[in-house]
Each structure stands twice: as structure tokens, then as C-alpha cells.
Enzyme design. Structure first.
Site, PDB file in Angstrom:
ATOM      1  N   SER A 159       0.808  -1.218   0.000  1.00  0.00           N
ATOM      2  CA  SER A 159       0.000   0.000   0.000  1.00  0.00           C
ATOM      3  C   SER A 159       0.840   1.264   0.000  1.00  0.00           C
ATOM      4  CB  SER A 159      -0.917  -0.007   1.227  1.00  0.00           C
ATOM      5  OG  SER A 159      -0.144  -0.065   2.414  1.00  0.00           O
ATOM      6  N   THR A 200      -3.946  -7.707   2.783  1.00  0.00           N
ATOM      7  CA  THR A 200      -3.579  -7.406   1.397  1.00  0.00           C
ATOM      8  C   THR A 200      -2.740  -6.139   1.259  1.00  0.00           C
ATOM      9  OG1 THR A 200      -5.730  -6.329   1.102  1.00  0.00           O
ATOM     10  CG2 THR A 200      -5.548  -8.625   0.417  1.00  0.00           C
ATOM     11  N   CYS A 201      -2.918  -5.171   2.172  1.00  0.00           N
ATOM     12  CA  CYS A 201      -2.132  -3.944   2.029  1.00  0.00           C
ATOM     13  C   CYS A 201      -0.668  -4.164   2.411  1.00  0.00           C
ATOM     14  CB  CYS A 201      -2.728  -2.818   2.863  1.00  0.00           C
ATOM     15  SG  CYS A 201      -2.913  -3.201   4.602  1.00  0.00           S
ATOM     16  N   PHE A 202      -0.380  -5.257   3.148  1.00  0.00           N
ATOM     17  CA  PHE A 202       0.993  -5.564   3.546  1.00  0.00           C
ATOM     18  C   PHE A 202       1.555  -6.795   2.822  1.00  0.00           C
ATOM     19  CE2 PHE A 202      -0.913  -3.752   7.559  1.00  0.00           C
ATOM     20  CZ  PHE A 202      -0.346  -2.494   7.406  1.00  0.00           C
TER      21      PHE A 202
END
Length: 412
Positions: free
Chosen positions: A356, A378-380
């Protein structure tokens, strides 16, 4: 010797084939099978066809590919022509299109079409390889809706001819194609900053923030206020109505401001393939259908994975990569989607995977009870993996988590 069957859930064996024991149960409808390959066969059997030997001629110049292709495709008035075999002719080049020239045309055109330079699509806030419709496309191109219709036709032609579009879109785009509602969790892999802001509102009392039912948007450097509902600027966000506020922000972010463009895209797509036919797929499978299932290099994946609480030699990690290696390409792609939000691997491999806030490698963290499912962030680009005690337990829990991503509490 006589064949017997092992139940890994109960650690028991039996002589009878357990698959035959279910013969009296209602057979699942093929349309709703989790098996992508079965769905694909079913889908292709329902596509329109023609016995005509005529060809759909597409004359283009390589140095004017975008505009020439636009004219060739948009000049088609009889939609039945789209079911003819494509015949791509590159100006000044000798060659017969037995499929290779069409494949090259789809590849070159899709790279050109989805170039953010044209102002029709832009990269998602979270990375620089998943695409979303630009809400300001009309400012860059007054005829933008005609181009979105053209893009829809090209994508429909690619799917019809079993070709690949060299582009991957944010998950809400595929959901909108299917007419499915975009949910709050879809926001995280697209715009983590907005996701965190809205999550804070849901988790806390919003009244000290002095918010109202309006949002600001920037147009050519000018900030404009958009009301989310009639008289929204005069309606404060409170503990009582904050869920409605978040729902309306989501609707504005993903639907309202690009609805015209999406309608034009789907009109073009529908000129080739009825939107009803793609309902057999979920949004992840629609991504495979349009963008393909690229071969995933597991060794490159392993080389570019970081561990937190584990080492590469721990049993759980060895079992994890064993499970991944034994997955077919579809399941590898599903796992990648589960953890990163997309099945696309960057051009130069896993070393360039984006998170992200810039480059972020795939990571595995030790977390969770041994009877819990893996979780993804999901952002990491991170999967939280409990310290399972057996290989088959790990594979079963991982597979279940991957195949039940929609609405699954293990994704955030």
C-alpha cells in the site's frame, strides 16, 4: 493389493469409495461449481458461434494502433461480425493471420489502451499495476464514453477468442462487471488511506470529527464538494448514521463517479458477450478469464518472501511451500490474490511486489491458534500462518481460506 481410502479428517481408513456414498445427494449445478475449468467449459459452450468462413478484418498501422483499432472495431454495425475469426493486417507487412497476428494485436492494443497517459484509466492508490477507471476521464477526452464502449468490445472479443488482455483491474471493477455489490473490505487493497479513515469512523464515535454527508473531490486543482444524499452538507455524521455514511462513501468512491464510464464499457462488452453469461464466474475467476493465468514461479516467490516468527527451515514453512508447489496454477493464483489482492505478478517478478505504501515483499508471519484459519493482510502482502502440527492440516486450512475469500473474516 486391495485399494482403500484414507480420511485425513478422522485419521481413519475404509474400503468403500467415499465419493460413491454421496451419490444420493443432489448433484451441484455446474454453473455454481468452484472448479474454474468446469465453469470455463460451460461458459464457452454457451457462446454464440457461426459457420461462416468470412473474417473480421482489422487493418492497423503499428504507429497508430489505438486510433486505427478504434475505427475498425467501432465501425462494425452488425454484431454478428464479432463472431467471425479476426484477421489482423498490419500495414506494410506481409503475413496471414492464423492466430499469431491476432494474439499480437490483442497484446499490443491492451498495453496501449490501458496506458494512464490517455486519461481513461489510472493506477490504483495502492500500487502501480492494478487499474481503475479514472473519474475525470471526460476532462481528458470529451469522447471518452465512445472509447469505453470500444474498450468493452475489445475485452469481449478477447474473451470470445480465448485471448488475453494485458491488464489487471481492481477487484471492484470485476464486481461491477458482474453486478455485485462492492463491500467495505474491497477498499483495503485499493485505497488503504481511505479504508483506514472509514474504519476509524466505524470503530469510534465520529461526532468529534465534525463530518457531514458530503465528500470533497479535486477537479483540475479545484476542490469541489459533493453531497452524498440530498442536503447532505447539512446532515452531521453521528454514531447512529455512521454506517449509512460509510456505505454512501463507498458507493461514491467505486460506483457513482464512474457509472457512465462503466455503463459504456459494459455496453461494448455486451455487444460481443451477454453479461448474463459471465455470471457463472466470481470476480476472481473473471480476472483469470480476462487477464489469464500466468505461470507463477514458485522458486522466485520463495526467494522473495520474508518471515516473521518463522525461518525458512521451520516445518510449517516447508509444508507451506510444499502445498503451494502441489497446487495447480489456478490455486497458486488464488493464493496470490488472497494475500496481495491480485493474481498479477510484476513484470520483473516477486522482488518488485508492491504494497500500500511502495515496494513490499510477500511475507509470512507466525500468528493464530493451531485450529484457526490463515489470515491475509492485502495492504501488507502478508499471510498470518498458525504453527500447524501436520502438513495435511496446513493444506486443508490454507485451501479452505483461499476458496472462501468472499466475506471471509481472514481477509483484511
Amino acid at each position: 493389493g486391495r485399494i482403500y481410502f484414507v480420511d485425513h479428517h478422522t485419521k481413519s481408513t475404509q474400503w468403500e469409495d467415499p465419493r460413491l456414498e454421496a451419490k444420493n445427494k443432489p448433484a451441484p449445478k455446474l454453473e455454481y461449481s468452484r472448479d474454474y475449468k468446469q465453469k470455463l467449459v460451460n461458459f464457452r459452450s454457451k457462446l454464440p458461434s457461426t459457420t461462416s468462413t468470412a473474417r473480421l478484418t482489422i487493418p492497423v498501422k503499428r504507429n497508430n494502433l489505438w486510433e486505427d483499432s478504434f475505427r475498425a472495431i467501432m465501425n462494425v454495425k452488425d454484431m454478428q461480425q464479432f463472431y467471425l475469426r479476426p484477421d489482423v493486417k498490419f500495414d506494410g507487412e506481409r503475413g496471414y493471420d492464423y492466430g499469431g497476428l491476432s494474439r499480437e494485436w490483442f497484446h499490443l492494443l491492451s498495453k496501449e489502451m490501458f496506458n494512464p497517459y490517455y486519461g481513461l484509466f489510472e493506477y490504483a492508490a495502492s500500487d502501480d499495476y492494478t487499474l481503475q477507471i479514472s473519474p475525470n476521464s471526460g476532462l481528458c477526452n470529451p469522447g471518452h464514453l465512445d472509447y469505453f464502449k470500444f474498450y468493452g468490445r475489445v475485452c469481449g472479443l478477447a474473451v470470445y477468442n480465448n485471448m488475453i488482455i494485458d491488464a489487471f483491474f481492481i477487484r471492484p471493477f470485476y464486481k461491477m462487471m458482474l453486478g455485485k455489490k462492492v463491500i467495505f473490505e474491497d477498499m483495503q487493497s485499493v485505497d488503504v488511506e481511505m479504508y483506514n479513515s472509514l474504519k476509524y469512523i466505524l470503530d469510534n464515535d465520529p461526532e468529534p470529527l465534525c463530518l457531514n454527508f458530503s465528500v470533497n473531490k479535486e477537479v483540475l486543482g479545484e476542490i469541489q464538494e459533493v453531497e452524498l444524499k440530498p442536503n447532505g452538507k447539512d446532515i452531521p455524521v453521528t454514531e447512529t448514521n455512521k454506517t449509512e455514511y460509510v456505505d454512501l462513501v463507498m458507493k461514491w468512491r467505486f460506483t457513482d463517479r464512474i457509472q457512465e464510464q462503466m455503463n459504456a464499457f459494459m455496453k461494448g462488452f455486451g455487444d460481443v458477450i451477454s453479461p448474463k453469461l459471465i455470471q457463472v464466474f466470481d470476480e476472481r475467476e473473471l480476472e483469470y478469464l480476462m487477464g489469464g493465468l500466468a505461470e507463477i514461479d514458485v522458486e522466485d516467490w520463495k526467494r522473495n518472501t520474508e518471515y516473521d516468527g518463522y525461518t525458512a527451515n521451520d516445518d510449517v514453512i516447508v509444508w507451506f511451500w510444499k502445498a503451494v508447489s502441489n497446487y495447480d496454477n489456478e490455486m497458486k493464483a488464488r493464493l496470490l490474490q488472497f494475500v496481495t489482492g491480485t493474481s498479477k505478478v510484476p513484470m520483473n517478478g516477486f522482488a518488485e511486489l508492491q504494497g500500500s505504501q511502495g515496494p513490499r515483499k510477500f511475507s509470512i508471519k507466525q500468528y493464530g491458534a493451531v485450529n484457526s484459519f490463515p489470515r491475509s493482510h492485502t495492504c501488507f502482502n502478508r499471510i498470518d500462518l498458525p504453527r500447524y502440527t501436520q502438513y495435511y492440516q496446513l493444506k486443508e486450512m490454507l485451501t479452505t481460506a483461499i476458496e472462501n475469500t468472499e466475506g471471509f473474516s481472514g481477509v483484511d
